[in-house]
Motif scaffolding. Structure first.
Motif, PDB file in Angstrom:
ATOM      1  N   UNK A 194      53.750  47.057  33.549  1.00 12.54           N
ATOM      2  CA  UNK A 194      52.734  47.720  32.511  1.00 12.54           C
ATOM      3  C   UNK A 194      53.948  48.593  31.684  1.00 12.54           C
ATOM      4  N   UNK A 195      53.841  48.438  30.358  1.00 15.34           N
ATOM      5  CA  UNK A 195      54.844  49.033  29.494  1.00 15.34           C
ATOM      6  C   UNK A 195      54.184  49.841  28.552  1.00 15.34           C
ATOM      7  N   UNK A 196      54.596  50.244  27.378  1.00 15.87           N
ATOM      8  CA  UNK A 196      54.052  50.605  26.197  1.00 15.87           C
ATOM      9  C   UNK A 196      52.875  49.990  25.563  1.00 15.87           C
ATOM     10  N   UNK A 197      51.952  50.778  25.407  1.00 16.24           N
ATOM     11  CA  UNK A 197      50.370  50.203  24.864  1.00 16.24           C
ATOM     12  C   UNK A 197      49.905  49.660  26.090  1.00 16.24           C
ATOM     13  N   UNK A 198      50.282  49.621  27.256  1.00 18.25           N
ATOM     14  CA  UNK A 198      49.600  48.903  28.515  1.00 18.25           C
ATOM     15  C   UNK A 198      49.912  47.586  28.392  1.00 18.25           C
ATOM     16  N   UNK A 221      37.255  37.379  28.586  1.00 12.43           N
ATOM     17  CA  UNK A 221      36.084  37.760  28.814  1.00 12.43           C
ATOM     18  C   UNK A 221      36.030  39.252  29.678  1.00 12.43           C
ATOM     19  N   UNK A 222      35.229  39.900  28.932  1.00 13.60           N
ATOM     20  CA  UNK A 222      35.454  41.412  29.326  1.00 13.60           C
ATOM     21  C   UNK A 222      34.280  41.785  30.203  1.00 13.60           C
ATOM     22  N   UNK A 225      39.233  35.714  34.473  1.00 19.14           N
ATOM     23  CA  UNK A 225      38.495  35.294  33.209  1.00 19.14           C
ATOM     24  C   UNK A 225      38.793  36.351  31.894  1.00 19.14           C
ATOM     25  N   UNK A 226      39.484  37.563  32.483  1.00 22.12           N
ATOM     26  CA  UNK A 226      40.033  38.345  31.333  1.00 22.12           C
ATOM     27  C   UNK A 226      41.302  37.873  30.815  1.00 22.12           C
ATOM     28  N   UNK A 237      48.093  40.433  20.513  1.00 23.43           N
ATOM     29  CA  UNK A 237      46.534  40.364  20.137  1.00 23.43           C
ATOM     30  C   UNK A 237      45.549  40.270  21.566  1.00 23.43           C
ATOM     31  N   UNK A 238      44.972  41.294  21.425  1.00 24.52           N
ATOM     32  CA  UNK A 238      43.805  41.377  22.448  1.00 24.52           C
ATOM     33  C   UNK A 238      42.298  41.273  21.720  1.00 24.52           C
TER      34      UNK A 238
END
Length: 372
Positions: A252-256, A359-360, A353-354, A272-273
């Motif tokens: 996990x780096x910058x901006x997660x 899928x959140x 799923x995420x 793109x998330x």
């Protein structure tokens, strides 16, 4: 050659790939059934628990870390004082897992030959707490104190300047022992990841002795006599906890965002998330309609899925595949095991799923601050 190796490692470090590899390897390394055990023997994985396997494993881990230290990108992460415990954790966890499995395999072989476990002692042969046990513990205390003193001298404490709202760290990470929980926050609401799941972990570990009806493997190392339990525990501990710590530390780096261990942490990397709930998938994407105003109608599918998973599935399993288990454990133990087990396995389900479908939440009721 080395560049190719780093590229392969970065590619395999993708969470979807690395998590899948660990999920597939766990039943092969800790086979819960005869079928997996045959594959384990055929592939020679059981040789990992020999002394040669331990030596090879330690050498491979050391080579990997040496390559990491020599890499300009990975060394920045690897040599941080905050991450030093993770390196120790990798070595210590491998060694102690190997030690337990090594002794377990020796005892399994002894039991097959009609011998007593290596830990067996004559009931009349007693060891006194004082001085035998206390003496050993005192020596261990002194050695560990010396280790901590040397560690504190050689490795600077990771203390930073007071918090500055104008210069927020990117990424902002919790202490290493909380990184597993921080990673869970990606897939669950804070009230689940920060409260419900830790409570389930603690209560579940405390409840193991009361739910265990297997009288074998009690007081001595054995894998065959407790292989299903060992497999489930190892999957939960190694894959769903320790791997999440390693994931949060090195990947996990910058901006997660996700990065490979040898990849440059570019703070300008744009990924793109999107976060889509199950109700949006059903009403908007599938039916092409807007979300209903009525909460129960809007979330009926998610409530049905969660209800089926937690309440209907255990009953179906008790009537079919787990019929013998239900009879052996009884309703109270069976329900307890299913609750803890289903909650544990909900984490990898939500992770996949995420990662694959964005899928959140199965149930999303922001009006009530309630999301599952």
């Amino acid at each position: 050659m080395l560049a190719t190796f780093k590229s392969i490692v970065d590619y395999l470090s993708s969470p979807t790939i690395s998590f899948t590899i660990l999920t597939v390897l766990t039943p092969l390394v800790f086979p819960p059934t005869d079928w997996f055990d045959r594959i384990n023997r055929k592939l020679g994985i059981h040789l990992l628990w020999t002394k040669a396997g331990c030596a090879i494993g330690m050498v491979l881990i050391t080579i990997f870390f040496i390559i990491g230290v020599l890499d300009k990108n990975f060394s920045i992460i690897l040599l941080k004082a905050d991450n030093f415990p993770i390196v120790l954790m990798v070595y210590s966890m491998f060694f102690y897992i190997w030690l337990g499995m090594h002794k377990a395999y020796i005892n399994d072989e002894r039991l097959e030959n009609g011998l007593k476990p290596s830990e067996y002692n004559d009931p009349d042969d007693k060891v006194l707490v004082w001085p035998d046990l206390v003496y050993i513990e005192f020596i261990a205390l002194i050695l560990f104190t010396v280790f901590l003193v040397v560690w504190s001298i050689l490795v600077a404490a990771p203390l930073e300047e007071p918090a500055n709202p104008a210069a927020t760290p990117n990424p902002s990470k919790a202490p290493w022992y909380f990184l597993g929980l921080q990673e869970m926050l990606v897939y669950y609401d804070p009230w689940i990841a920060g409260i419900v799941l830790p409570i389930f972990i603690i209560i579940g570990l405390c409840a193991i002795p009361y739910m265990d009806i297997n009288k074998k493997g009690d007081g001595y190392y054995s894998f065959k006599e407790r292989r299903v339990g060992i497999f489930i525990f190892m999957y939960g501990w190694l894959v769903l906890w320790l791997f999440l710590i390693v994931l949060g530390t090195f990947f996990r780096g910058p901006n997660w965002n996700f990065y490979g261990p040898f990849e440059y942490w570019d703070s300008h990397k744009v990924v793109a998330l999107s976060s889509v709930s199950l109700s949006e998938y059903f009403w908007v994407k599938l039916l092409g309609k807007g979300l209903p105003d009525n909460i129960l109608i809007r979330e009926f599918l998610g409530l049905g899925v969660v209800g089926f998973y937690l309440f209907v599935l255990p009953v179906l399993l008790a009537k079919t595949w787990l019929k013998d288990m239900f009879k052996a454990y009884g309703p109270i133990r069976y329900v307890s095991l299913m609750v803890f087990g289903l909650v544990m396995f909900s984490l990898p389900i939500k992770m996949y799923l995420r990662w694959m479908f964005n899928l959140s939440y199965f149930v999303s009721i922001p009006e009530w601050f309630f999301n599952i």
